[in-house]
Design an enzyme around this catalytic site. Structure first.
Site, mmCIF file in Angstrom:
data_model
loop_
_atom_site.group_PDB
_atom_site.id
_atom_site.type_symbol
_atom_site.label_atom_id
_atom_site.label_comp_id
_atom_site.label_asym_id
_atom_site.label_seq_id
_atom_site.Cartn_x
_atom_site.Cartn_y
_atom_site.Cartn_z
ATOM 1 N N ARG A 16 0.832 -1.205 0.000
ATOM 2 C CA ARG A 16 0.000 0.000 0.000
ATOM 3 C C ARG A 16 0.870 1.260 0.000
ATOM 4 N NH1 ARG A 16 -0.970 4.763 2.716
ATOM 5 N NH2 ARG A 16 -0.536 3.696 4.683
ATOM 6 N N ASP A 17 1.514 1.540 1.114
ATOM 7 C CA ASP A 17 2.240 2.801 1.250
ATOM 8 C C ASP A 17 3.483 2.856 0.382
ATOM 9 O OD1 ASP A 17 2.640 5.334 2.190
ATOM 10 O OD2 ASP A 17 3.518 4.738 4.098
ATOM 11 N N HIS A 208 5.227 4.576 12.685
ATOM 12 C CA HIS A 208 5.357 4.515 11.217
ATOM 13 C C HIS A 208 6.266 5.667 10.789
ATOM 14 C CE1 HIS A 208 3.485 3.993 7.064
ATOM 15 N NE2 HIS A 208 4.085 5.164 6.954
ATOM 16 N N HIS A 210 9.006 7.554 7.991
ATOM 17 C CA HIS A 210 9.594 7.744 6.673
ATOM 18 C C HIS A 210 11.033 8.216 6.877
ATOM 19 C CE1 HIS A 210 5.994 7.573 3.872
ATOM 20 N NE2 HIS A 210 5.507 7.317 5.071
ATOM 21 N N CYS A 241 3.932 9.983 0.084
ATOM 22 C CA CYS A 241 2.514 10.306 0.134
ATOM 23 C C CYS A 241 2.168 11.251 -1.001
ATOM 24 C CB CYS A 241 2.156 10.950 1.477
ATOM 25 S SG CYS A 241 0.430 11.466 1.594
ATOM 26 N N ASN A 250 9.480 5.027 3.032
ATOM 27 C CA ASN A 250 9.400 4.495 4.383
ATOM 28 C C ASN A 250 10.754 3.925 4.785
ATOM 29 O OD1 ASN A 250 6.216 4.144 5.016
ATOM 30 N ND2 ASN A 250 6.597 3.781 2.849
#
Length: 305
Positions: A16-17, A208, A210, A241, A250
């Site tokens: 996903r990310d 989470h 980055h 993002c 990330n």
């Protein structure tokens, strides 16, 4: 140094990310291959995609097919990101029983990402929370831009806590603090981490990060010292993002696993398999990203030569 935990849980958010910010659109088959390889390597939580508008995030357009066709390994949690009731019902229809909602602590980022203020965003999730309870779908929450925003600048802890209080009222007991723009620093992470654990002892906390400014793993260490033991990471260090200017990848999952192992912290993940997965990811997206281990290899491999 405060005593560190003996083990951590790693959540793979690459499908996903990671992929949502890549120009290369992977096929359903390739996405499934990556998800199944992560599960085979020992990851216990995988974020398989997001159920959002394909016009807004075309990289996630096939999440329904991915979720329906992938082989689910016993003991692995498969979750997806949603923004509204339509997304939750799509997740349900695709066989996903864990959904994540996210609210930005930054007003500008929330408006850009969801076209709502943070307060409006949380209120809009009340119906979703009720439906999830009825359908026995687990919900987790995330506070994005929890440490800083490239539009609004610094995000005070009080602002983050206000969002946590509202998310908690929905009945959610797993919440991630997300450094969406890569602006966190270790002292800040330690301060925020210790404070939220003290104020909300009934919440399972996730961090989470980055690696936008090279402090991703340093922030993990600060989080470990604050007593938080669950971390999101992304294969090959992909990510960013679409709604946060300047946000980059990330922390790389294989870098996180390697650091933990070098420090004697168990992850339950086969690092050799994960390195192979990382190289495959880079092949699929057409080039290297930010993973140090994929470039340099493990220390033990170097010492054998």
């Amino acid at each position: 140094m405060k005593k560190l935990p003996g083990s951590i849980k790693v959540c793979e958010v690459g499908p996903r990310d990671g992929l949502q910010n890549e120009k290369e659109l992977l096929t359903v088959e390739k996405k499934i291959e990556l998800i199944e390889a992560a599960a085979d390597a020992g990851v216990s939580v995988i974020e398989v995609g997001s159920f959002v508008s394909p016009k807004a995030v075309p990289q996630m357009a096939a999440t329904d097919q991915v979720a329906q066709k992938m082989h689910k390994k016993k003991g692995v949690e498969y979750r997806a990101l949603i923004f509204n009731m339509q997304g939750l019902k799509r997740a349900e229809a695709a066989g996903i029983d864990k959904a994540k909602i996210t609210v930005s602590a930054s007003r500008s980022h929330c408006l850009r990402n969801m076209n709502k203020t943070p307060e409006e965003a949380v209120q809009s999730f009340a119906e979703i929370a009720d439906y999830a309870v009825q359908k026995k779908i687990s919900l987790s929450g995330a506070v994005s831009t929890a440490f800083g925003c490239s539009i609004d600048g610094a995000v005070p802890l009080e602002q983050v806590i206000a969002i946590i209080v509202q998310i908690r009222k929905l009945g959610i007991r797993e919440i991630s603090l997300s450094d969406t723009t890569g602006m966190a620093n270790p002292l800040q992470v330690y301060k925020y981490g210790t404070e939220v654990k003290k104020l909300f002892p009934d919440i399972d906390w996730v961090l989470h990060f980055h690696n936008t400014r090279g402090m991703g793993l340093a922030n993990v260490l600060a989080g470990l010292m604050a007593g938080i033991t669950t971390y999101d990471a992304c294969f090959a260090g992909l990510g960013g993002c679409p709604f946060a200017p300047g946000a980059s990848g990330n922390i790389a999952t294989e870098d996180l696993i390697n650091m933990a192992e070098e420090m004697g912290i168990a992850t339950g993940i086969d690092l050799e398999k994960y390195i192979a997965l990382g190289h495959k990811v880079e092949d699929y997206i057409g080039g290297a990203r930010s993973s140090s281990i994929l470039r340099a290899g493990r220390c033990c491999d170097i010492m054998k030569k």
